[in-house]
Design a protein around this motif. Sequence first.
Motif, PDB file in Angstrom:
ATOM      1  N   VAL A 101      14.406 -17.236  -3.043  1.00 36.06           N
ATOM      2  CA  VAL A 101      13.101 -16.631  -3.273  1.00 36.06           C
ATOM      3  C   VAL A 101      12.365 -17.498  -4.294  1.00 36.06           C
ATOM      4  O   VAL A 101      12.861 -17.734  -5.390  1.00 36.06           O
ATOM      5  CB  VAL A 101      13.224 -15.192  -3.822  1.00 36.06           C
ATOM      6  N   LEU A 102      11.207 -18.000  -3.900  1.00 40.96           N
ATOM      7  CA  LEU A 102      10.381 -18.789  -4.808  1.00 40.96           C
ATOM      8  C   LEU A 102       9.347 -17.878  -5.442  1.00 40.96           C
ATOM      9  O   LEU A 102       8.695 -17.099  -4.758  1.00 40.96           O
ATOM     10  CB  LEU A 102       9.676 -19.916  -4.055  1.00 40.96           C
ATOM     11  N   ARG A 162      11.605  -5.546  -2.284  1.00 38.51           N
ATOM     12  CA  ARG A 162      12.255  -5.171  -1.018  1.00 38.51           C
ATOM     13  C   ARG A 162      12.254  -6.329  -0.030  1.00 38.51           C
ATOM     14  O   ARG A 162      13.221  -6.540   0.698  1.00 38.51           O
ATOM     15  CB  ARG A 162      11.559  -3.954  -0.402  1.00 38.51           C
ATOM     16  N   GLN A 163      11.176  -7.093   0.011  1.00 39.82           N
ATOM     17  CA  GLN A 163      11.092  -8.209   0.946  1.00 39.82           C
ATOM     18  C   GLN A 163      12.047  -9.337   0.586  1.00 39.82           C
ATOM     19  O   GLN A 163      12.501 -10.073   1.453  1.00 39.82           O
ATOM     20  CB  GLN A 163       9.665  -8.746   1.002  1.00 39.82           C
ATOM     21  N   GLY A 164      12.365  -9.477  -0.692  1.00 37.45           N
ATOM     22  CA  GLY A 164      13.215 -10.579  -1.117  1.00 37.45           C
ATOM     23  C   GLY A 164      14.691 -10.271  -1.171  1.00 37.45           C
ATOM     24  O   GLY A 164      15.512 -11.176  -1.337  1.00 37.45           O
ATOM     25  N   VAL A 165      15.078  -9.021  -0.987  1.00 35.68           N
ATOM     26  CA  VAL A 165      16.479  -8.612  -1.141  1.00 35.68           C
ATOM     27  C   VAL A 165      17.424  -9.385  -0.226  1.00 35.68           C
ATOM     28  O   VAL A 165      18.481  -9.831  -0.657  1.00 35.68           O
ATOM     29  CB  VAL A 165      16.625  -7.092  -0.905  1.00 35.68           C
ATOM     30  N   ASP A 166      17.089  -9.556   1.014  1.00 31.87           N
ATOM     31  CA  ASP A 166      17.985 -10.195   1.979  1.00 31.87           C
ATOM     32  C   ASP A 166      17.770 -11.705   2.115  1.00 31.87           C
ATOM     33  O   ASP A 166      18.379 -12.326   2.987  1.00 31.87           O
ATOM     34  CB  ASP A 166      17.821  -9.537   3.360  1.00 31.87           C
ATOM     35  N   ALA A 219       0.813  -1.203   0.000  1.00 29.33           N
ATOM     36  CA  ALA A 219       0.000   0.000   0.000  1.00 29.33           C
ATOM     37  C   ALA A 219       0.851   1.260   0.000  1.00 29.33           C
ATOM     38  O   ALA A 219       0.476   2.264  -0.595  1.00 29.33           O
ATOM     39  CB  ALA A 219      -0.936  -0.002   1.202  1.00 29.33           C
ATOM     40  N   ALA A 220       2.014   1.195   0.633  1.00 30.89           N
ATOM     41  CA  ALA A 220       2.865   2.381   0.704  1.00 30.89           C
ATOM     42  C   ALA A 220       3.347   2.828  -0.671  1.00 30.89           C
ATOM     43  O   ALA A 220       3.526   4.004  -0.914  1.00 30.89           O
ATOM     44  CB  ALA A 220       4.065   2.109   1.599  1.00 30.89           C
ATOM     45  N   GLY A 235       2.270  -0.624  -6.339  1.00 33.10           N
ATOM     46  CA  GLY A 235       3.147  -0.798  -5.192  1.00 33.10           C
ATOM     47  C   GLY A 235       3.626  -2.223  -4.987  1.00 33.10           C
ATOM     48  O   GLY A 235       4.592  -2.459  -4.274  1.00 33.10           O
ATOM     49  N   LEU A 236       2.971  -3.174  -5.600  1.00 35.32           N
ATOM     50  CA  LEU A 236       3.285  -4.578  -5.368  1.00 35.32           C
ATOM     51  C   LEU A 236       4.687  -4.992  -5.805  1.00 35.32           C
ATOM     52  O   LEU A 236       5.416  -5.592  -5.025  1.00 35.32           O
ATOM     53  CB  LEU A 236       2.231  -5.476  -6.021  1.00 35.32           C
ATOM     54  N   PRO A 237       5.141  -4.689  -7.027  1.00 31.66           N
ATOM     55  CA  PRO A 237       6.481  -5.136  -7.418  1.00 31.66           C
ATOM     56  C   PRO A 237       7.598  -4.589  -6.535  1.00 31.66           C
ATOM     57  O   PRO A 237       8.502  -5.327  -6.145  1.00 31.66           O
ATOM     58  CB  PRO A 237       6.630  -4.638  -8.857  1.00 31.66           C
ATOM     59  N   SER A 238       7.522  -3.320  -6.183  1.00 32.07           N
ATOM     60  CA  SER A 238       8.594  -2.762  -5.351  1.00 32.07           C
ATOM     61  C   SER A 238       8.555  -3.309  -3.934  1.00 32.07           C
ATOM     62  O   SER A 238       9.597  -3.594  -3.344  1.00 32.07           O
ATOM     63  CB  SER A 238       8.532  -1.231  -5.350  1.00 32.07           C
ATOM     64  N   ALA A 239       7.366  -3.501  -3.381  1.00 32.09           N
ATOM     65  CA  ALA A 239       7.261  -4.069  -2.032  1.00 32.09           C
ATOM     66  C   ALA A 239       7.758  -5.508  -2.016  1.00 32.09           C
ATOM     67  O   ALA A 239       8.465  -5.924  -1.096  1.00 32.09           O
ATOM     68  CB  ALA A 239       5.811  -3.995  -1.546  1.00 32.09           C
ATOM     69  N   THR A 240       7.416  -6.259  -3.030  1.00 28.99           N
ATOM     70  CA  THR A 240       7.855  -7.651  -3.117  1.00 28.99           C
ATOM     71  C   THR A 240       9.368  -7.727  -3.273  1.00 28.99           C
ATOM     72  O   THR A 240      10.033  -8.542  -2.628  1.00 28.99           O
ATOM     73  CB  THR A 240       7.167  -8.355  -4.305  1.00 28.99           C
TER      74      THR A 240
END
Length: 88
Positions: free
Chosen positions: A76-77, A68-72, A2-3, A61-66
């Motif tokens: 990632v599946l 960011r969550q997978g970076v570390d 959402a952000a 907002g979905l691609p960027s949020a996703t």
Amino acid sequence: MAAGTVLPDNRLPARLAGLLETFAERPSDAIPHAAGSWGQAKGSSRFLATPRGQPAAWPQGLPSATARQGVDQTTVLVVQAPTARPRT
């Protein structure tokens, strides 16, 4: 998610975040049951019924949020579901 979603009113991303959290916690429930109260259900329904709250704006907002969550993450599946049936 959402952000990063651009909506025409600054209050709407917060409303969207609340809706997504509610629906994620109770994915099989109808809006009135998932919302937990008449007021929340009415607000959810109003948000979804207006052009300002249409789901077409949500994927921004979905691609960027996703990402960011997978970076570390070490692994990632990614699941891809077809949106249309193949033509026969």
